[in-house]
Design an enzyme around this catalytic site. Structure first.
Site, PDB file in Angstrom:
ATOM      1  N   ARG A 171       0.820  -1.071   0.105  1.00  0.00           N
ATOM      2  CA  ARG A 171      -0.091  -0.025  -0.086  1.00  0.00           C
ATOM      3  C   ARG A 171       0.724   1.349   0.015  1.00  0.00           C
ATOM      4  O   ARG A 171       0.683   2.270  -0.441  1.00  0.00           O
ATOM      5  CB  ARG A 171      -0.792  -0.044   1.337  1.00  0.00           C
ATOM      6  N   ARG A 175       9.808   5.426  -3.380  1.00  0.00           N
ATOM      7  CA  ARG A 175      10.032   6.645  -4.375  1.00  0.00           C
ATOM      8  C   ARG A 175      11.577   6.798  -4.078  1.00  0.00           C
ATOM      9  O   ARG A 175      12.063   6.998  -3.105  1.00  0.00           O
ATOM     10  CB  ARG A 175       9.434   7.638  -4.076  1.00  0.00           C
ATOM     11  N   ARG A 250      -9.264  -6.741  13.166  1.00  0.00           N
ATOM     12  CA  ARG A 250      -8.220  -5.926  14.260  1.00  0.00           C
ATOM     13  C   ARG A 250      -9.074  -4.849  14.663  1.00  0.00           C
ATOM     14  O   ARG A 250      -9.766  -4.196  13.885  1.00  0.00           O
ATOM     15  CB  ARG A 250      -7.145  -5.505  13.293  1.00  0.00           C
ATOM     16  N   ARG A 281       0.403   5.484  16.333  1.00  0.00           N
ATOM     17  CA  ARG A 281       0.671   6.700  15.927  1.00  0.00           C
ATOM     18  C   ARG A 281      -0.224   7.802  16.705  1.00  0.00           C
ATOM     19  O   ARG A 281      -0.993   7.411  17.426  1.00  0.00           O
ATOM     20  CB  ARG A 281       0.157   6.851  14.578  1.00  0.00           C
ATOM     21  N   GLU A 301      -3.298   5.988  18.990  1.00  0.00           N
ATOM     22  CA  GLU A 301      -4.017   4.971  18.239  1.00  0.00           C
ATOM     23  C   GLU A 301      -3.373   3.654  18.637  1.00  0.00           C
ATOM     24  O   GLU A 301      -2.214   3.490  18.457  1.00  0.00           O
ATOM     25  CB  GLU A 301      -3.977   5.151  16.836  1.00  0.00           C
ATOM     26  N   TYR A 349      -9.818  -4.636   2.767  1.00  0.00           N
ATOM     27  CA  TYR A 349      -9.079  -3.701   3.379  1.00  0.00           C
ATOM     28  C   TYR A 349      -9.419  -2.295   2.323  1.00  0.00           C
ATOM     29  O   TYR A 349      -8.468  -1.775   1.608  1.00  0.00           O
ATOM     30  CB  TYR A 349      -7.723  -3.957   3.399  1.00  0.00           C
ATOM     31  N   ASP A 351     -10.017   1.643   1.108  1.00  0.00           N
ATOM     32  CA  ASP A 351     -10.063   2.842   1.159  1.00  0.00           C
ATOM     33  C   ASP A 351     -11.401   3.570   0.863  1.00  0.00           C
ATOM     34  O   ASP A 351     -12.073   2.809   0.004  1.00  0.00           O
ATOM     35  CB  ASP A 351      -9.000   3.370   0.720  1.00  0.00           C
TER      36      ASP A 351
HETATM   37  P1  FAD Z   1     -18.246   1.736   7.969  1.00  0.00           P
HETATM   38  O1  FAD Z   1     -17.960   3.156   7.952  1.00  0.00           O
HETATM   39  O2  FAD Z   1     -17.788   0.624   8.741  1.00  0.00           O
HETATM   40  O3  FAD Z   1     -19.753   1.762   7.673  1.00  0.00           O
HETATM   41  C1  FAD Z   1     -20.527   0.656   8.292  1.00  0.00           C
HETATM   42  C2  FAD Z   1     -21.921   1.181   9.088  1.00  0.00           C
HETATM   43  O4  FAD Z   1     -22.823   0.130   9.450  1.00  0.00           O
HETATM   44  C3  FAD Z   1     -21.386   1.634  10.449  1.00  0.00           C
HETATM   45  O5  FAD Z   1     -21.744   2.924  10.915  1.00  0.00           O
HETATM   46  C4  FAD Z   1     -21.820   0.667  11.482  1.00  0.00           C
HETATM   47  O6  FAD Z   1     -21.998   0.972  12.728  1.00  0.00           O
HETATM   48  C5  FAD Z   1     -23.061   0.057  10.736  1.00  0.00           C
HETATM   49  N1  FAD Z   1     -23.537  -1.132  11.174  1.00  0.00           N
HETATM   50  C6  FAD Z   1     -22.579  -2.504  11.105  1.00  0.00           C
HETATM   51  N2  FAD Z   1     -23.569  -3.557  11.613  1.00  0.00           N
HETATM   52  C7  FAD Z   1     -24.794  -3.046  11.799  1.00  0.00           C
HETATM   53  C8  FAD Z   1     -25.887  -3.697  12.228  1.00  0.00           C
HETATM   54  N3  FAD Z   1     -25.982  -4.873  12.424  1.00  0.00           N
HETATM   55  N4  FAD Z   1     -27.132  -2.720  12.273  1.00  0.00           N
HETATM   56  C9  FAD Z   1     -27.138  -1.473  11.919  1.00  0.00           C
HETATM   57  N5  FAD Z   1     -25.938  -0.810  11.832  1.00  0.00           N
HETATM   58  C10 FAD Z   1     -24.720  -1.484  11.502  1.00  0.00           C
HETATM   59  N6  FAD Z   1      -9.879   5.473   3.759  1.00  0.00           N
HETATM   60  C11 FAD Z   1      -9.245   6.141   3.372  1.00  0.00           C
HETATM   61  O7  FAD Z   1      -9.519   6.488   1.928  1.00  0.00           O
HETATM   62  N7  FAD Z   1      -8.423   7.076   3.659  1.00  0.00           N
HETATM   63  C12 FAD Z   1      -7.829   7.154   5.122  1.00  0.00           C
HETATM   64  O8  FAD Z   1      -6.951   7.835   5.563  1.00  0.00           O
HETATM   65  C13 FAD Z   1      -8.526   6.259   6.008  1.00  0.00           C
HETATM   66  N8  FAD Z   1      -8.238   6.212   6.970  1.00  0.00           N
HETATM   67  C14 FAD Z   1      -8.573   5.039   7.735  1.00  0.00           C
HETATM   68  C15 FAD Z   1      -8.183   4.870   9.299  1.00  0.00           C
HETATM   69  C16 FAD Z   1      -8.825   3.869  10.138  1.00  0.00           C
HETATM   70  C17 FAD Z   1      -8.346   3.987  11.554  1.00  0.00           C
HETATM   71  C18 FAD Z   1      -9.791   3.059   9.676  1.00  0.00           C
HETATM   72  C19 FAD Z   1     -10.370   2.170  10.206  1.00  0.00           C
HETATM   73  C20 FAD Z   1     -10.184   3.268   8.110  1.00  0.00           C
HETATM   74  C21 FAD Z   1      -9.598   4.185   7.521  1.00  0.00           C
HETATM   75  N9  FAD Z   1      -9.962   4.413   6.092  1.00  0.00           N
HETATM   76  C22 FAD Z   1      -9.333   5.283   5.110  1.00  0.00           C
HETATM   77  C23 FAD Z   1     -10.908   3.489   5.545  1.00  0.00           C
HETATM   78  C24 FAD Z   1     -12.562   3.954   5.573  1.00  0.00           C
HETATM   79  O9  FAD Z   1     -12.902   4.156   6.855  1.00  0.00           O
HETATM   80  C25 FAD Z   1     -13.441   3.176   4.900  1.00  0.00           C
HETATM   81  O10 FAD Z   1     -12.917   2.650   3.296  1.00  0.00           O
HETATM   82  C26 FAD Z   1     -14.822   3.263   4.886  1.00  0.00           C
HETATM   83  O11 FAD Z   1     -15.311   4.042   6.044  1.00  0.00           O
HETATM   84  C27 FAD Z   1     -15.934   2.462   4.787  1.00  0.00           C
HETATM   85  O12 FAD Z   1     -17.196   2.579   4.719  1.00  0.00           O
HETATM   86  P2  FAD Z   1     -18.301   1.689   4.650  1.00  0.00           P
HETATM   87  O13 FAD Z   1     -19.372   2.271   4.488  1.00  0.00           O
HETATM   88  O14 FAD Z   1     -17.848   0.323   4.097  1.00  0.00           O
HETATM   89  O15 FAD Z   1     -18.030   1.221   6.327  1.00  0.00           O
HETATM   90  N1  UDP Z   2       3.383   0.638   7.802  1.00  0.00           N
HETATM   91  C1  UDP Z   2       4.805   0.561   8.468  1.00  0.00           C
HETATM   92  N2  UDP Z   2       5.266   1.640   9.031  1.00  0.00           N
HETATM   93  C2  UDP Z   2       4.725   2.824   9.091  1.00  0.00           C
HETATM   94  C3  UDP Z   2       3.233   2.851   8.340  1.00  0.00           C
HETATM   95  C4  UDP Z   2       2.995   1.724   7.885  1.00  0.00           C
HETATM   96  O1  UDP Z   2       5.382  -0.576   8.573  1.00  0.00           O
HETATM   97  O2  UDP Z   2       5.228   4.022   9.631  1.00  0.00           O
HETATM   98  C5  UDP Z   2       2.895  -0.498   7.392  1.00  0.00           C
HETATM   99  C6  UDP Z   2       1.963  -1.283   8.364  1.00  0.00           C
HETATM  100  O3  UDP Z   2       2.114  -2.722   7.953  1.00  0.00           O
HETATM  101  C7  UDP Z   2       0.703  -0.825   7.901  1.00  0.00           C
HETATM  102  C8  UDP Z   2       0.767  -0.705   6.268  1.00  0.00           C
HETATM  103  O4  UDP Z   2       2.048  -0.099   6.116  1.00  0.00           O
HETATM  104  O5  UDP Z   2      -0.326  -1.686   8.450  1.00  0.00           O
HETATM  105  C9  UDP Z   2      -0.232   0.131   5.592  1.00  0.00           C
HETATM  106  O6  UDP Z   2      -0.144   1.346   6.111  1.00  0.00           O
HETATM  107  P1  UDP Z   2      -1.419   2.226   5.989  1.00  0.00           P
HETATM  108  O7  UDP Z   2      -0.872   3.826   6.493  1.00  0.00           O
HETATM  109  O8  UDP Z   2      -1.899   2.407   4.803  1.00  0.00           O
HETATM  110  O9  UDP Z   2      -2.519   2.225   7.264  1.00  0.00           O
HETATM  111  P2  UDP Z   2      -3.886   2.470   7.648  1.00  0.00           P
HETATM  112  O10 UDP Z   2      -3.735   3.791   7.493  1.00  0.00           O
HETATM  113  O11 UDP Z   2      -4.976   1.980   6.971  1.00  0.00           O
HETATM  114  O12 UDP Z   2      -3.937   2.017   9.108  1.00  0.00           O
END
Ligand code: FAD
Ligand code: UDP
Length: 369
Positions: A171, A175, A250, A281, A301, A349, A351
């Site tokens: 991911r 560079r 996780r 982080r 986190e 996984y 985004d």
């Molecule tokens: P979700 O956002 O999980 O929505 C699912 C919803 O369904 C939730 O509100 C949940 O409460 C609800 N639900 C589940 N089960 C039930 C039930 N039984 N009844 C009623 N409601 C229910 N993506 C990026 O592009 N850039 C980023 O920088 C980025 N950072 C992230 C950092 C973290 C820590 C995490 C966890 C994810 C990150 N993502 C990022 C990914 C991003 O969060 C997801 O791609 C996106 O939110 C997924 O949308 P979704 O609708 O599939 O799921």
């Molecule tokens: N990663 C790492 N070191 C860092 C940042 C990321 O080894 O400083 C690795 C780690 O395995 C992580 C993966 O790269 O799970 C993807 O990172 P990303 O920032 O895309 O993770 P997210 O924001 O989805 O948690």
């Protein structure tokens, strides 16, 4: 013929589906078990700062159609993600680029950096990488693996890098230019006013009713029988009552503080890549929007094991879980009333840009007439 559509989950996937169906005049009910809409992209204003409650979210995509789509609902700022890594007090630029190589090895040219990496790769005798450790060493060498990848990854996923799939580390860009942009994508930014506003706009329609604090499984049979179509964005294994066993996820614990100072760490994201620091982080929310408020908000986190009842933030897409998922997927495809989507429904996984793309494709394929 107008249909009754039930959307389970008000995250990005469910909200796009609801929006598109309502535009065609269908009657949509969105149920959400949390007390707010938006899923994990939810943000709220605290101390004048957009606070990312479920972890930092940076929007990025190379897909113009996805970028245009999301821009209907928000204007994006010019934020470019450039996290830094703190390894026992040593600071390195991410993703792995000439700034990282130069600080670590004192090299100044791409050629010198490539030679260094190649030497380290060769001394490990790695052919086709079979796991995350081999993939990482073959991409950036063993020094970077040891200082910036190994412990961060093992904290994040709770297992050894030799037991993790290689794709996770792919991911991140590698560079040979002095460029600290974490993403290679053409478009990137943070929505001005926060992500929740995007979801609220998507759900703003006389054809959409949103019910918060409502768990699908508390009333599944009745909810399904009242709907012509169900869009389900919760955990796919839970939908089938864990018939083929539980998938692994996780989880994360967030520790947030409002600090009476203007600038805590000088960057939106600082990764702690050593073994001893328990969190992975620290996010300083104001820097996503170039804030100059007097206070600041930081979130540490902590990755954690997932058990039933915890938030399933990340699917663990190793071979074992993917095999179980394939069985659920087969079952899912045989249900013609229910569409499974999003990060939990598809156990991927994903985004945000990928979720938008998938939701629009699935909606386009749906026959609602
Ligand atoms: P979700 O956002 O999980 O929505 C699912 C919803 O369904 C939730 O509100 C949940 O409460 C609800 N639900 C589940 N089960 C039930 C039930 N039984 N009844 C009623 N409601 C229910 N993506 C990026 O592009 N850039 C980023 O920088 C980025 N950072 C992230 C950092 C973290 C820590 C995490 C966890 C994810 C990150 N993502 C990022 C990914 C991003 O969060 C997801 O791609 C996106 O939110 C997924 O949308 P979704 O609708 O599939 O799921
Ligand atoms: N990663 C790492 N070191 C860092 C940042 C990321 O080894 O400083 C690795 C780690 O395995 C992580 C993966 O790269 O799970 C993807 O990172 P990303 O920032 O895309 O993770 P997210 O924001 O989805 O948690």
């Amino acid at each position: 013929m107008k249909k009754n559509i039930l959307v389970v989950g008000s995250g990005l996937y469910g909200s796009i589906f609801a929006h598109e169906a309502a535009k065609l005049g269908h009657k949509v009910t969105v149920i959400e078990k949390r007390d707010h809409v938006g899923g994990n992209i939810y943000t709220k204003e605290v101390e004048g700062i957009q606070f990312h409650q479920y972890g930092a979210h940076i929007f990025h995509t190379s897909n113009k159609a996805v970028w245009d789509y999301v821009n209907q609902f928000a204007e994006f700022n010019r934020y470019t993600n450039s996290p830094i890594a703190n390894y026992n007090g040593e600071i390195y630029n991410l993703p792995f680029n000439m700034n990282t190589f130069s600080k670590l090895w004192g090299v100044t040219t791409p050629e010198e950096a490539r030679i260094k990496i190649e030497d380290q790769r060769k001394s490990f005798g790695i052919g086709e990488p079979k796991n995350l450790e081999e993939q990482a060493i073959s991409l950036v060498g063993s020094d970077i693996y040891e200082k910036l990848i190994k412990s961060y990854t093992e904290k994040q996923w709770g297992r050894k890098c030799t037991e993790l799939p290689a794709f996770i580390i792919k991911r991140l860009p590698v560079r040979f230019t002095y460029d600290n942009n974490y993403f290679n994508d053409r478009y990137q930014g943070i929505p001005i006013g926060g992500y929740t506003r995007i979801i609220e706009k998507m759900l703003e329609s006389p054809n959409i009713e949103v019910k918060l604090d409502t768990d699908f499984f508390a009333n599944q049979a009745e909810l399904e029988s009242n709907a012509d179509k169900v869009i389900y964005t919760g955990m796919i294994d839970q939908y089938f009552d864990y018939k083929y066993g539980e998938l692994e996820y996780r989880s994360l614990k967030f520790e947030t503080e409002v600090l009476d100072e203007e600038n805590y760490q000088g960057n939106a994201v600082v990764n702690y890549t050593d073994e001893k620091t328990e969190f992975t982080r620290i996010i300083e929310h104001k820097h996503f929007e170039f804030g100059n408020q007097e206070k600041t908000i930081i979130t540490r986190e902590y990755p954690s094991d997932w058990k039933k009842g915890d938030e399933p933030y990340y699917p663990v897409n190793d071979e074992k879980n993917n095999k179980v998922f394939e069985k659920y997927l087969k079952l899912a495809k045989s249900q013609n009333k229910v569409i499974f989507g999003g990060r939990l429904g598809m156990y991927k996984y994903y985004d945000m840009h990928k979720v938008i793309e998938e939701a629009l494709i699935a909606f386009g394929n749906l026959e609602l007439s």
